[in-house]
Design a protein around this motif. Structure first.
Motif, PDB file in Angstrom:
ATOM      1  N   ASP A  38       0.812  -1.221   0.000  1.00 26.57           N
ATOM      2  CA  ASP A  38       0.000   0.000   0.000  1.00 26.57           C
ATOM      3  C   ASP A  38       0.847   1.273   0.000  1.00 26.57           C
ATOM      4  OD1 ASP A  38      -2.415  -1.472   0.161  1.00 26.57           O
ATOM      5  OD2 ASP A  38      -2.125  -1.731   2.313  1.00 26.57           O
ATOM      6  N   ARG A 176      -4.405  -3.473   3.458  1.00 25.81           N
ATOM      7  CA  ARG A 176      -4.452  -4.088   4.787  1.00 25.81           C
ATOM      8  C   ARG A 176      -3.664  -3.289   5.823  1.00 25.81           C
ATOM      9  NH1 ARG A 176      -3.366 -10.527   3.387  1.00 25.81           N
ATOM     10  NH2 ARG A 176      -5.183 -10.811   2.029  1.00 25.81           N
ATOM     11  N   MET A 177      -3.241  -2.104   5.465  1.00 24.95           N
ATOM     12  CA  MET A 177      -2.380  -1.342   6.361  1.00 24.95           C
ATOM     13  C   MET A 177      -3.172  -0.733   7.518  1.00 24.95           C
ATOM     14  SD  MET A 177      -1.639   2.164   4.250  1.00 24.95           S
ATOM     15  CE  MET A 177      -2.955   3.145   3.523  1.00 24.95           C
ATOM     16  N   ASP A 178      -2.474  -0.539   8.623  1.00 24.52           N
ATOM     17  CA  ASP A 178      -2.998   0.203   9.763  1.00 24.52           C
ATOM     18  C   ASP A 178      -2.795   1.692   9.456  1.00 24.52           C
ATOM     19  OD1 ASP A 178      -3.343   1.599  12.176  1.00 24.52           O
ATOM     20  OD2 ASP A 178      -2.683  -0.114  13.372  1.00 24.52           O
ATOM     21  N   LEU A 179      -3.893   2.401   9.184  1.00 23.61           N
ATOM     22  CA  LEU A 179      -3.805   3.761   8.659  1.00 23.61           C
ATOM     23  C   LEU A 179      -3.031   4.694   9.582  1.00 23.61           C
ATOM     24  CD1 LEU A 179      -4.607   5.712   6.431  1.00 23.61           C
ATOM     25  CD2 LEU A 179      -6.737   6.165   7.660  1.00 23.61           C
ATOM     26  N   TRP A 180      -3.398   4.732  10.863  1.00 17.96           N
ATOM     27  CA  TRP A 180      -2.755   5.665  11.784  1.00 17.96           C
ATOM     28  C   TRP A 180      -1.275   5.322  11.984  1.00 17.96           C
ATOM     29  CZ3 TRP A 180      -2.627  10.225  13.624  1.00 17.96           C
ATOM     30  CH2 TRP A 180      -1.905  10.518  14.774  1.00 17.96           C
ATOM     31  N   LYS A 181      -0.965   4.043  12.138  1.00 23.78           N
ATOM     32  CA  LYS A 181       0.422   3.614  12.323  1.00 23.78           C
ATOM     33  C   LYS A 181       1.260   3.936  11.088  1.00 23.78           C
ATOM     34  CE  LYS A 181       3.270  -0.432  13.335  1.00 23.78           C
ATOM     35  NZ  LYS A 181       3.277  -1.908  13.582  1.00 23.78           N
ATOM     36  N   THR A 182       0.665   3.717   9.911  1.00 26.67           N
ATOM     37  CA  THR A 182       1.388   3.994   8.668  1.00 26.67           C
ATOM     38  C   THR A 182       1.659   5.483   8.516  1.00 26.67           C
ATOM     39  OG1 THR A 182       0.338   2.080   7.620  1.00 26.67           O
ATOM     40  CG2 THR A 182       1.348   3.719   6.171  1.00 26.67           C
TER      41      THR A 182
END
Length: 367
Positions: A38, A176-182
């Protein structure tokens, strides 16, 4: 020094080249390491945020037409505080030139000529850029027009050849990404390259028409191109390889083999990078010299230009290796750039609005 003019097209080319030039080579690997398949999405939200921030810069420039950010600081904050803010901006411009110079040196030493002293590369490029700065921003702008065409055609050619190694299966597992962490772990992309474009607050006075549209259009196209570059890198190298390469686009060029005719294209990619570095370094270098001349009211910029060659080349040795440079950028670049790109311009704009509203109310009461 302030009598030069650049056309809308030249300004557009300068902005676009400044944003995409070095980021094509240095940004995708770090993004892919964090966001995996992503990673191509990350430049899209970073570019969108930069467009919103750029509205602050454009409004500030509109309020003080014909003035650079150095002159605006002095006019809004007064001579003492304004000079301090101006010195901060000058130090930022110089630091940006240092980063660009060191990135070029690391690339040349790591990928091209590992036995050569890194200072040699620094001085070679700084002397050339220094000469361009001495000749003026109109000379840099005209040079960028020609070099931009060469860069664009060569890059398209490399992409077309690289598509022979494309595999869509490398995108399995997208979204599949963690939005806030990314966003937190890739926040450095807001600083490099997008928020660095605050430097064009020094060049706004040289553009006489269609400033807003050309500047925003350049950011939009740079966002799309950087996203495409990351997408292309994933499709050709895959997540694992791309995330472990410092210069993934250079690796792609190294592996292009079509018969016995198209081989060892990495030298062509290196040429594109060096051209992009020249333009970006020249702009940062010019803004540093211009800021010093405006702050201290110096008319002859030749000695300032010469002195900065020594200063920038010396400061560029402040990192032990490319890893230390990357780690600093990843941890601190966003917060550091945010001060100059958002906080100070917004504060100057608020002070301007307050003063003008007070003057307006005083006129209404007296009438």
């Amino acid at each position: 020094m302030g009598q030069s003019k650049i056309t809308v097209w030249q300004f557009f080319v300068l902005t676009l080249t400044f944003l995409i030039g070095t980021s094509f080579f240095f940004t995708p690997g770090g993004l892919i390491n964090v966001a995996k398949q992503d990673a191509w999405i990350v430049p899209l939200w970073a570019g969108t945020s930069t467009i919103l921030v750029s509205l602050i810069w454009l409004e500030l420039s509109k309020q003080y037409q014909g003035l650079s950010i150095i002159q605006i600081c002095i006019k809004v904050a007064g001579k003492k505080l304004g000079s301090l803010l101006a010195l901060m901006y000058i130090s930022y411009f110089i630091q940006l030139a240092v980063f660009v110079t060191r990135n070029m040196g690391d690339f040349m030493k790591q990928a091209m000529m590992p036995m050569s002293p890194i200072t040699v590369f620094h001085l070679m490029f700084l002397v050339i850029s220094g000469y361009a700065v001495y000749k003026g921003i109109d000379t840099i702008a005209r040079s960028s027009e020609l070099l931009f065409i060469i860069m664009g055609v060569t890059f398209i050619f490399i992409v077309c050849l690289g598509l022979t190694q494309w595999d869509s299966g490398r995108f399995q597992g997208m979204f599949r990404m963690d939005l806030w962490k990314t966003m937190k772990e890739t926040r450095s992309i807001f600083g490099f390259p997008f928020l660095e474009s605050l430097l064009f607050l020094m060049l706004f006075p040289f553009v006489k028409s269609k400033l807003k549209s050309s500047f925003i259009l350049a950011i939009v196209i740079a966002t799309i191109m950087l996203s495409f570059s990351t997408f292309f890198t994933i499709g050709v190298l895959g997540v694992t390889r791309a995330s472990h390469d410092t210069y993934p686009l250079f690796v792609i060029a190294q592996e292009i083999h079509i018969g016995s005719f198209f081989e060892h294209m990495e030298s062509t990619i290196a040429l594109i990078l060096l051209v992009a570095i020249f333009i970006k370094l020249s702009i940062a270098y010019y803004c540093s010299v211009l800021g010093i001349c405006q702050l201290f009211q110096i008319k002859n910029r030749s000695w300032i230009t010469l002195a900065l060659i020594l200063l920038i080349s010396g400061l560029a040795l402040g990192y032990d290796n490319v890893v230390e440079n990357i780690e600093f950028s990843k941890k601190y670049d966003f917060e550091y750039t945010l001060i100059y790109s958002v906080f100070i311009p917004l504060l100057l704009l608020i002070v301007t609005w307050i003063r003008r509203s007070r003057k307006k109310s005083m006129r209404e009461t007296t009438s």
